[in-house]
Scaffold this motif. Structure first.
Motif, PDB file in Angstrom:
ATOM      1  N   VAL A  19       4.637  -1.808   8.454  1.00 27.76           N
ATOM      2  CA  VAL A  19       3.920  -0.546   8.318  1.00 27.76           C
ATOM      3  C   VAL A  19       2.667  -0.787   7.495  1.00 27.76           C
ATOM      4  CG1 VAL A  19       5.182   0.155   6.241  1.00 27.76           C
ATOM      5  CG2 VAL A  19       4.109   1.896   7.688  1.00 27.76           C
ATOM      6  N   THR A  20       1.601  -0.118   7.878  1.00 25.27           N
ATOM      7  CA  THR A  20       0.346  -0.211   7.135  1.00 25.27           C
ATOM      8  C   THR A  20      -0.086   1.181   6.692  1.00 25.27           C
ATOM      9  OG1 THR A  20      -0.357  -2.167   8.368  1.00 25.27           O
ATOM     10  CG2 THR A  20      -2.062  -0.942   7.196  1.00 25.27           C
ATOM     11  N   LEU A  21      -0.274   1.330   5.417  1.00 29.92           N
ATOM     12  CA  LEU A  21      -0.720   2.590   4.839  1.00 29.92           C
ATOM     13  C   LEU A  21      -2.200   2.461   4.496  1.00 29.92           C
ATOM     14  CD1 LEU A  21       2.223   3.109   2.297  1.00 29.92           C
ATOM     15  CD2 LEU A  21       2.177   3.540   4.760  1.00 29.92           C
ATOM     16  N   ARG A  22      -2.896   3.570   4.657  1.00 26.47           N
ATOM     17  CA  ARG A  22      -4.331   3.530   4.381  1.00 26.47           C
ATOM     18  C   ARG A  22      -4.703   4.552   3.334  1.00 26.47           C
ATOM     19  NH1 ARG A  22      -9.687   2.948   8.047  1.00 26.47           N
ATOM     20  NH2 ARG A  22     -11.103   4.214   6.756  1.00 26.47           N
ATOM     21  N   CYS A  23      -5.682   4.194   2.538  1.00 23.24           N
ATOM     22  CA  CYS A  23      -6.199   5.092   1.502  1.00 23.24           C
ATOM     23  C   CYS A  23      -7.720   5.078   1.539  1.00 23.24           C
ATOM     24  CB  CYS A  23      -5.725   4.658   0.120  1.00 23.24           C
ATOM     25  SG  CYS A  23      -6.577   5.501  -1.247  1.00 23.24           S
ATOM     26  N   ASP A  24      -8.301   6.258   1.604  1.00 24.93           N
ATOM     27  CA  ASP A  24      -9.756   6.392   1.488  1.00 24.93           C
ATOM     28  C   ASP A  24     -10.069   7.056   0.154  1.00 24.93           C
ATOM     29  OD1 ASP A  24      -9.274   6.259   4.574  1.00 24.93           O
ATOM     30  OD2 ASP A  24     -11.435   5.955   4.299  1.00 24.93           O
ATOM     31  N   PRO A  25     -10.693   6.332  -0.747  1.00 25.75           N
ATOM     32  CA  PRO A  25     -10.969   6.910  -2.069  1.00 25.75           C
ATOM     33  C   PRO A  25     -12.148   7.874  -2.007  1.00 25.75           C
ATOM     34  CG  PRO A  25     -11.963   4.756  -1.910  1.00 25.75           C
ATOM     35  CD  PRO A  25     -11.222   4.976  -0.619  1.00 25.75           C
ATOM     36  N   ASN A  62       6.989  -7.639  -4.481  1.00 20.75           N
ATOM     37  CA  ASN A  62       7.267  -8.961  -3.908  1.00 20.75           C
ATOM     38  C   ASN A  62       6.203  -9.281  -2.855  1.00 20.75           C
ATOM     39  OD1 ASN A  62       8.176  -7.706  -1.336  1.00 20.75           O
ATOM     40  ND2 ASN A  62       9.831  -6.958  -2.639  1.00 20.75           N
ATOM     41  N   ASN A  63       6.346 -10.445  -2.236  1.00 22.64           N
ATOM     42  CA  ASN A  63       5.292 -10.880  -1.309  1.00 22.64           C
ATOM     43  C   ASN A  63       5.390 -10.212   0.057  1.00 22.64           C
ATOM     44  OD1 ASN A  63       7.507 -12.156  -0.283  1.00 22.64           O
ATOM     45  ND2 ASN A  63       6.809 -14.229  -0.744  1.00 22.64           N
ATOM     46  N   ARG A  64       6.276  -9.270   0.217  1.00 25.64           N
ATOM     47  CA  ARG A  64       6.284  -8.492   1.466  1.00 25.64           C
ATOM     48  C   ARG A  64       5.191  -7.421   1.451  1.00 25.64           C
ATOM     49  NH1 ARG A  64       9.938  -5.332   2.041  1.00 25.64           N
ATOM     50  NH2 ARG A  64      11.025  -5.359   0.031  1.00 25.64           N
ATOM     51  N   PHE A  65       4.606  -7.227   0.305  1.00 23.77           N
ATOM     52  CA  PHE A  65       3.556  -6.212   0.152  1.00 23.77           C
ATOM     53  C   PHE A  65       2.195  -6.911   0.065  1.00 23.77           C
ATOM     54  CE2 PHE A  65       5.793  -2.205  -0.792  1.00 23.77           C
ATOM     55  CZ  PHE A  65       7.095  -2.686  -0.872  1.00 23.77           C
ATOM     56  N   GLN A  80       5.607  -5.843   5.105  1.00 23.58           N
ATOM     57  CA  GLN A  80       6.060  -6.656   6.227  1.00 23.58           C
ATOM     58  C   GLN A  80       6.974  -7.784   5.748  1.00 23.58           C
ATOM     59  OE1 GLN A  80       2.946  -9.046   8.051  1.00 23.58           O
ATOM     60  NE2 GLN A  80       4.007  -9.085  10.025  1.00 23.58           N
ATOM     61  N   PRO A  81       8.224  -7.809   6.156  1.00 21.38           N
ATOM     62  CA  PRO A  81       8.953  -6.772   6.884  1.00 21.38           C
ATOM     63  C   PRO A  81       9.496  -5.712   5.927  1.00 21.38           C
ATOM     64  CG  PRO A  81      10.385  -8.631   6.503  1.00 21.38           C
ATOM     65  CD  PRO A  81       9.057  -8.984   5.892  1.00 21.38           C
ATOM     66  N   ALA A  82       9.577  -4.498   6.382  1.00 25.06           N
ATOM     67  CA  ALA A  82      10.068  -3.416   5.515  1.00 25.06           C
ATOM     68  C   ALA A  82      11.575  -3.525   5.295  1.00 25.06           C
ATOM     69  CB  ALA A  82       9.728  -2.067   6.143  1.00 25.06           C
ATOM     70  N   GLU A  83      11.985  -3.179   4.076  1.00 22.88           N
ATOM     71  CA  GLU A  83      13.390  -3.133   3.710  1.00 22.88           C
ATOM     72  C   GLU A  83      13.759  -1.703   3.309  1.00 22.88           C
ATOM     73  OE1 GLU A  83      15.478  -5.523   4.021  1.00 22.88           O
ATOM     74  OE2 GLU A  83      14.129  -7.240   4.338  1.00 22.88           O
ATOM     75  N   LEU A  84      15.050  -1.425   3.262  1.00 23.12           N
ATOM     76  CA  LEU A  84      15.514  -0.068   2.954  1.00 23.12           C
ATOM     77  C   LEU A  84      14.982   0.417   1.606  1.00 23.12           C
ATOM     78  CD1 LEU A  84      19.272  -0.285   4.068  1.00 23.12           C
ATOM     79  CD2 LEU A  84      17.310   0.575   5.372  1.00 23.12           C
ATOM     80  N   GLU A  85      14.927  -0.494   0.632  1.00 21.34           N
ATOM     81  CA  GLU A  85      14.520  -0.100  -0.722  1.00 21.34           C
ATOM     82  C   GLU A  85      13.028   0.191  -0.844  1.00 21.34           C
ATOM     83  OE1 GLU A  85      15.932  -3.027   0.032  1.00 21.34           O
ATOM     84  OE2 GLU A  85      14.848  -4.701  -0.934  1.00 21.34           O
ATOM     85  N   ASP A  86      12.281  -0.023   0.253  1.00 26.87           N
ATOM     86  CA  ASP A  86      10.849   0.283   0.231  1.00 26.87           C
ATOM     87  C   ASP A  86      10.581   1.774   0.470  1.00 26.87           C
ATOM     88  OD1 ASP A  86      10.171  -2.780   2.052  1.00 26.87           O
ATOM     89  OD2 ASP A  86      10.447  -2.438  -0.105  1.00 26.87           O
ATOM     90  N   SER A  87      11.603   2.504   0.852  1.00 26.54           N
ATOM     91  CA  SER A  87      11.448   3.941   1.086  1.00 26.54           C
ATOM     92  C   SER A  87      10.972   4.635  -0.179  1.00 26.54           C
ATOM     93  CB  SER A  87      12.770   4.557   1.542  1.00 26.54           C
ATOM     94  OG  SER A  87      13.166   4.045   2.786  1.00 26.54           O
ATOM     95  N   GLY A  88      10.062   5.581   0.004  1.00 23.79           N
ATOM     96  CA  GLY A  88       9.539   6.319  -1.134  1.00 23.79           C
ATOM     97  C   GLY A  88       8.209   6.942  -0.771  1.00 23.79           C
ATOM     98  N   VAL A  89       7.542   7.477  -1.764  1.00 23.21           N
ATOM     99  CA  VAL A  89       6.217   8.050  -1.558  1.00 23.21           C
ATOM    100  C   VAL A  89       5.194   7.119  -2.201  1.00 23.21           C
ATOM    101  CG1 VAL A  89       4.717  10.038  -1.900  1.00 23.21           C
ATOM    102  CG2 VAL A  89       7.177  10.382  -1.584  1.00 23.21           C
ATOM    103  N   TYR A  90       4.204   6.736  -1.403  1.00 31.17           N
ATOM    104  CA  TYR A  90       3.162   5.837  -1.872  1.00 31.17           C
ATOM    105  C   TYR A  90       1.900   6.656  -2.136  1.00 31.17           C
ATOM    106  CZ  TYR A  90       6.170   1.988  -0.626  1.00 31.17           C
ATOM    107  OH  TYR A  90       7.234   1.108  -0.583  1.00 31.17           O
ATOM    108  N   PHE A  91       1.450   6.591  -3.373  1.00 32.38           N
ATOM    109  CA  PHE A  91       0.263   7.337  -3.780  1.00 32.38           C
ATOM    110  C   PHE A  91      -0.906   6.389  -3.996  1.00 32.38           C
ATOM    111  CE2 PHE A  91       2.058  11.473  -4.412  1.00 32.38           C
ATOM    112  CZ  PHE A  91       3.353  11.269  -4.844  1.00 32.38           C
TER     113      PHE A  91
END
Lengths: 115, 119
Positions: A19-25, A62-65, A80-91
């Motif tokens: 998954v790729t998340l994007r942020c525009d400041p 970790n190096n998955r991020f 990459q690759p996502a794991e269950l513990e990566d669930s959450g809200v990314y700000f």
């Protein structure tokens, strides 16, 4: 003036996917931060860009991020690759150098669910 | 390492009344900043008020004020004349001076206090 925007607002993926998340400041803000809030826990710092350079990445789990900030504008955070513990809200937050202290302006967040 | 503790997971207050949210922190730093952020149900977090540790005077922003006790490492937020729009998650946060920027740096958050203002 447009605020900090993030895309997508929600993402549901399966374990092992990418998954790729994007942020525009906010335009003109040199500082860009990524934070994460896992359910029931504190909002935790991930990393800090100053323009296109990583100033502090001590919070990356970790190096998955992998975070990038192309040309000092928008930023992406890839898991990459996502794991269950990566669930959450990314700000994402941005600030303009020169304040004392710099006020960080937050985006609405991306809610990531890993199944 | 710095830590921020908010001991009240949830609070409620009647409209027009006053409420105080507590925050304590732990640090060995002498220069730092403290913040209160508010996250309404729409999710965008906004800055409510900030305090520089070297200033003895408590910060005030309209109906919002802080009680900063540096020796006790306490930083409570008082909301006067509570309004329905104050309903939100409130986060206390700490930022230390950094070597590279002085006023830039990552925020260290508490777990938050969910405040409900009732009509």
């Amino acid at each position: 003036e447009a605020g900090v925007t993030q895309f997508p607002s929600h993402s549901v993926i399966e374990k092992g996917q990418t998954v790729t998340l994007r942020c525009d400041p906010i335009s003109g803000h040199d500082n860009l931060y990524w934070y994460r809030r896992v359910m029931g826990k504190e909002i935790k710092f991930l990393l800090h860009f100053v323009k296109e350079s990583k100033q502090d990445e001590s919070g990356m789990p970790n190096n998955r991020f992998l975070a990038e900030r192309t040309g000092g504008t928008y930023s992406t955070l890839k898991v990459q690759p996502a794991e269950l513990e990566d669930s959450g809200v990314y700000f994402c937050a941005s600030s303009q150098t020169g304040g004392a202290p710099d006020t960080q302006y937050f985006g609405p967040g991306t809610r990531l669910t890993v199944l | 390492a710095q830590t921020v503790t908010q001991s009240q997971p949830e609070m409620s207050v009647q409209e027009a009344e006053t409420v105080t949210l507590s925050c304590t922190y732990d640090t060995s730093e002498n220069n730092y900043y403290l913040f209160w952020y508010k996250q309404p149900p729409s999710r965008q977090m906004i800055l409510v008020i900030r305090q520089e540790a070297y200033k003895q005077q408590n910060a005030t922003e309209n109906r919002f004020s802080v009680n900063f006790q540096k020796a006790a490492k306490s930083f409570s937020l008082k909301i006067s004349d509570s309004q329905l729009g104050d309903t939100a998650m409130y986060f206390c946060a700490f930022m230390k001076f950094t070597n590279y920027g002085g006023s830039q740096g990552n925020l260290i958050f508490g777990k938050g206090t969910k405040l409900s203002v009732k009509p």
